[in-house]
Design an enzyme around this catalytic site. Structure first.
Site, PDB file in Angstrom:
ATOM      1  N   GLU A 286       0.813  -1.216   0.000  1.00 13.50           N
ATOM      2  CA  GLU A 286       0.000   0.000   0.000  1.00 13.50           C
ATOM      3  C   GLU A 286       0.846   1.265   0.000  1.00 13.50           C
ATOM      4  O   GLU A 286       0.486   2.250  -0.661  1.00 13.50           O
ATOM      5  CB  GLU A 286      -0.924  -0.020   1.220  1.00 13.50           C
ATOM      6  CG  GLU A 286      -1.817   1.194   1.367  1.00 13.50           C
ATOM      7  CD  GLU A 286      -2.683   1.096   2.603  1.00 13.50           C
ATOM      8  OE1 GLU A 286      -3.059   2.159   3.145  1.00 13.50           O
ATOM      9  OE2 GLU A 286      -2.983  -0.028   3.039  1.00 13.50           O
ATOM     10  N   ASP A 287       1.978   1.269   0.735  1.00  8.29           N
ATOM     11  CA  ASP A 287       2.711   2.517   0.965  1.00  8.29           C
ATOM     12  C   ASP A 287       4.117   2.537   0.390  1.00  8.29           C
ATOM     13  O   ASP A 287       4.822   3.542   0.554  1.00  8.29           O
ATOM     14  CB  ASP A 287       2.805   2.789   2.483  1.00  8.29           C
ATOM     15  CG  ASP A 287       1.438   3.026   3.106  1.00  8.29           C
ATOM     16  OD1 ASP A 287       0.565   3.568   2.416  1.00  8.29           O
ATOM     17  OD2 ASP A 287       1.246   2.644   4.280  1.00  8.29           O
TER      18      ASP A 287
ATOM     19  N   ASP B 171      -4.038  -3.998  13.409  1.00 10.75           N
ATOM     20  CA  ASP B 171      -3.624  -2.745  12.780  1.00 10.75           C
ATOM     21  C   ASP B 171      -4.428  -1.568  13.340  1.00 10.75           C
ATOM     22  O   ASP B 171      -3.874  -0.524  13.698  1.00 10.75           O
ATOM     23  CB  ASP B 171      -3.823  -2.865  11.266  1.00 10.75           C
ATOM     24  CG  ASP B 171      -3.574  -1.557  10.544  1.00 10.75           C
ATOM     25  OD1 ASP B 171      -2.424  -1.092  10.529  1.00 10.75           O
ATOM     26  OD2 ASP B 171      -4.544  -0.989   9.988  1.00 10.75           O
TER      27      ASP B 171
ATOM     28  N   ASP C   4     -20.040  -4.476  41.617  1.00  7.88           N
ATOM     29  CA  ASP C   4     -20.251  -4.106  40.220  1.00  7.88           C
ATOM     30  C   ASP C   4     -18.944  -3.917  39.459  1.00  7.88           C
ATOM     31  O   ASP C   4     -18.953  -3.846  38.223  1.00  7.88           O
ATOM     32  CB  ASP C   4     -21.057  -2.805  40.136  1.00  7.88           C
ATOM     33  CG  ASP C   4     -22.468  -2.978  40.654  1.00  7.88           C
ATOM     34  OD1 ASP C   4     -22.985  -4.109  40.579  1.00  7.88           O
ATOM     35  OD2 ASP C   4     -23.048  -1.990  41.137  1.00  7.88           O
TER      36      ASP C   4
END
Length: 762
Positions: free
Chosen positions: A120-121, A181, A309
């Site tokens: 992609e980069d 990612d 709780d």
């Protein structure tokens, strides 16, 4: 916004006898920082050493040379690139890979993670990745590679998710890498612009967190939830954090002593178990806080968080049978709360989760939740599909025969038909990116699922809130189009009825060509597949066409039966009743007694100046007279019909036999009459009563419908319910006109409803 990190603990799941550790978000954070800091130490082995150590915990025989080669390619290709935080870009794939190593992902997944941004980069191509590391790594890298905005414009994000989901259908590791990612990107989201932070957080909330839940990766889901909470609601996050910090600063006088007491009790009975307190994370505690503040306490004021709780007890044992042994000890020594026990071991959740859930009351009145599971169940509960190993890992051949068939039907396979297969099915029918994105977020908006079973034994996995319409289309588009009714747990019910977990369902369809759904079905659909199928059918059958819009189109008729009655002329008047002294008054036909010409009727003025029309023997009308209401004189207007037809209730008395319901609904549909609702009473001495509420296109259709019902085998009486005493002989024996108190001159006065409805014999 900063997420604090704590000490990293090893996860000794390789040896089941060791004490159970807790893998927390803090452990993720520290290990991720170690990976980032290691990049400045020079040699490549040092840079990936934290990853190697985490990986060896789960995979002692891993191919470390392959990891080294992947790191070298990633570091070289990303060299010179920087993140918005100012760090070298290589720190991102290293941190993502560290997250996956801690989860226990396989070597192939870690290699793909190191390389997931290269295509992609950088200048690295997918073909180069495939040539150097094999087609499996190339497929994973391609699956998480974003589509270019230059090519897809505003639709790039939606189409990227569509591409990843399709790839996930073949290999679930694609979505696992994407989640890791996104987790690291969310950890560093403070370096983004405010507008980008909000946009990314919302996408994470609407899509990525539900996907993490569906894949069962609880540790990733919990941290993503907290970061999104801190990003979108910083004030609420800070307030909840203050409550948690205040609780942690004080000695635990409730949960820890109870955990120790339970551990002693289990040791005395010979059950080997690890008992720990699991504190709630921010979002979980905030949900409990909202629940408490929305309910008034004993003093009438909203409640605050109680010590019980803020955490739950987790009991981890070795064998499945030990889970039930622990449950027995809990319910014997402490008071269990009714309705709080859930067995997700016998019936696992759709996201692989297995545990026993219960809640017990302590001597002081405090209620404590307890989870019981085995070590393997705990791994799957925390790590989801990652705990199952690489789906394409080379293993020994599986045995043939029944064992192989059982494996094929394993409910823990995340790629089995269920949420993922449904999602993959309907996305193919949604080419428009905006429609796909809307349908995706709607489908993921609820992380709960229910299981329904058909009467033939088929299991249906549906999202919570799904209706009978959704179930019909899950059985097939043709089944959905031909659906005319449903039977749930043995009782007829409306198609809009929401299904509950464990319901037994039968979808009733008509024979022959599909008549198609009604537009109002869209109001009851929960699944995108059903909605898209209905919308597609309606688009192909515009309103006014023979197959769309009218009752005849939805119910159809069986071959050989008479054609449906023609609808009344379009110019008919909308008011079928004239009110003496009130010309033009609006009238409403009462639903309690369903008057139809030529019933004797009376009217009562109601709010808004309208007049309610009741039969003269209607109990509701008699009550209004008794209360002093004055009846109005009414008269039926010849040839005038209401715009929506007449709604009538009919009772059919019959001898019970198989297919009686199907036969009755078929003959009613064959007359062109729409069935609004139906009810089957319990059989009594082989006799049964069926009740149908139908909408008649004209008043003249009523005798024909009654005759058709009376022709069904086993039916010995058809009549309209009347007022007065239910035991009145006029209700079931010889009765005038239509079978109830003299209604129609068209039928012989004094004849029984059965004889009148049968008509001429011959």
């Amino acid at each position: 916004m900063t997420i604090e990190a704590g000490p990293h603990e090893a996860v000794p799941y390789a040896e089941p006898k060791r004490p159970l550790p807790r893998l927390s978000r803090a452990a993720f954070g520290r290990a991720g920082r170690a990976a980032l800091l290691a990049t400045g130490r020079g040699p490549v082995p040092d840079a990936i050493e934290p990853i190697v150590q985490a990986h060896r915990v789960h995979h002692p025989q891993a191919d470390l040379a392959l990891l080294g080669r992947a790191y070298r390619l990633a570091e070289t290709s990303h060299r010179g690139q920087m993140r918005k935080s100012g760090e070298p870009f290589i720190t991102h794939p290293l941190a993502v890979t560290m997250i996956l190593a801690q989860l226990g992902a396989g070597t192939t997944t870690l290699v793909a993670s190191l390389l997931h941004d290269t295509v992609e980069d950088t200048e690295v191509t997918l073909a180069q990745v495939g040539a150097d590391f094999g087609p499996e790594v190339a497929y994973l890298v391609d699956g998480v590679t974003k589509l270019e905005k230059v090519d897809f414009g505003a639709a790039a994000e939606a189409e990227t998710f569509r591409k990843m989901l399709v790839a996930t259908g073949d290999d679930v590791r694609v979505m696992v890498i994407k989640l890791a990612d996104r987790l690291h990107n969310m950890r560093t989201i403070r370096h983004m612009k405010p507008a980008s932070r909000i946009r990314i957080a919302k996408v994470t909330r609407d899509v990525l967190i539900p996907l993490a839940e569906r894949l069962g990766i609880q540790v990733v889901k919990a941290e993503l939830e907290d970061i999104v909470f801190a990003t979108l609601h910083p004030e609420e996050y800070a307030r909840t954090g203050t409550l948690l910090a205040d609780h942690e600063s004080r000695p635990d006088a409730l949960l820890e002593p109870f955990a120790q007491a339970l551990a002693r009790q289990l040791a005395e009975t010979g059950v080997q178990a690890s008992v720990t307190v699991r504190p709630r994370h921010h979002v979980s505690a905030h949900r409990v806080l909202l629940k408490r503040t929305s309910a008034a306490g004993a003093d009438g004021r909203p409640q605050g968080l109680l010590p019980a709780d803020l955490g739950r007890l987790l009991v981890v044992v070795e064998e499945n049978a030990d889970c039930y042994a622990v449950l027995g000890e809990l319910h014997t020594c402490w008071t269990p709360l009714p309705g709080e026990f859930k067995d997700f071991i016998a019936a696992p959740r759709f996201n692989l989760y297995q545990s026993l859930h219960t809640a017990v009351s302590l001597p002081g009145g405090e209620v404590v939740e307890v989870l019981v599971r085995t070590r393997q169940m705990h791994r799957v509960a925390e790590f989801g599909v990652v705990a199952l190993g690489d789906p394409h890992q080379n293993e020994a051949p599986q045995p043939a025969g029944p064992a192989a068939e059982e494996s094929e039907l394993d409910r823990t396979d995340p790629a089995r038909p269920g949420w993922l297969s449904r999602l993959l099915d309907w996305q193919q029918e949604t080419p428009d990116p905006d429609a796909f994105w809307s349908a995706l977020t709607a489908d993921l908006s609820d992380d709960r699922e229910i299981t329904a079973v058909t009467e033939s034994g088929e299991t249906l996995q549906l999202p919570a809130g799904a209706s009978c319409v959704d179930a019909a289309y899950l059985l097939g588009e043709d089944t959905g189009h031909r659906c005319i009714g449903a039977r749930v747990n043995g009782r007829l019910t409306a198609l809009s009825t929401p299904l509950r977990d464990g319901d037994v369902l039968a979808v009733l369809t008509e024979a022959g060509d599909a008549s198609g759904p009604a537009a109002e079905w869209l109001e009851h659909t929960r699944t995108p597949a059903a909605r898209l199928a209905i919308e597609r059918w309606l688009a192909g059958h515009p309103a006014g066409s023979p197959a769309a819009g009218g009752p005849s189109a939805r119910t159809g008729r069986s071959p050989g039966n008479p054609a449906p009655l023609a609808p009344p002329p379009s110019g008919r008047r909308s008011s079928p009743v004239a009110v003496a002294g009130r010309p033009g008054a609006s009238v409403r036909l009462a639903r309690c007694c369903t008057p139809v010409p030529p019933d004797r009727v009376t009217g009562f003025a109601i709010r808004g100046g309208a007049v309610a029309v009741h039969r003269t023997d209607c109990p509701a009308g008699e009550q209004m007279r008794a209360a002093g209401r004055t009846g109005l004189d009414l008269a039926w207007i010849p040839d005038a019909e209401p715009a929506s037809g007449y709604r009538v209730t009919l009772h059919a008395e019959a001898l019970n036999h198989p297919r009686l319901l199907a036969d009755l609904t078929a003959v009613i549909s064959a007359e062109g009459v729409d069935i609004v609702s139906a009810e089957v009473g319990p059989p009594q001495e082989l006799r049964v009563r069926h009740s149908y509420t139908v909408e008649l296109p004209t008043a003249g259709a009523l005798p024909a419908v009654m005759r058709a019902m009376l022709r069904v085998s086993g039916v010995y009486d058809v009549y309209r319910p009347g007022g007065g005493n239910p035991d009145d002989p006029g209700r079931t024996g010889v009765r005038p006109s239509w079978g109830i108190h003299g209604r129609s001159a068209a039928l012989t006065q004094g004849s029984s409803s059965a004889d009148a409805a049968r008509g001429p014999q011959g």
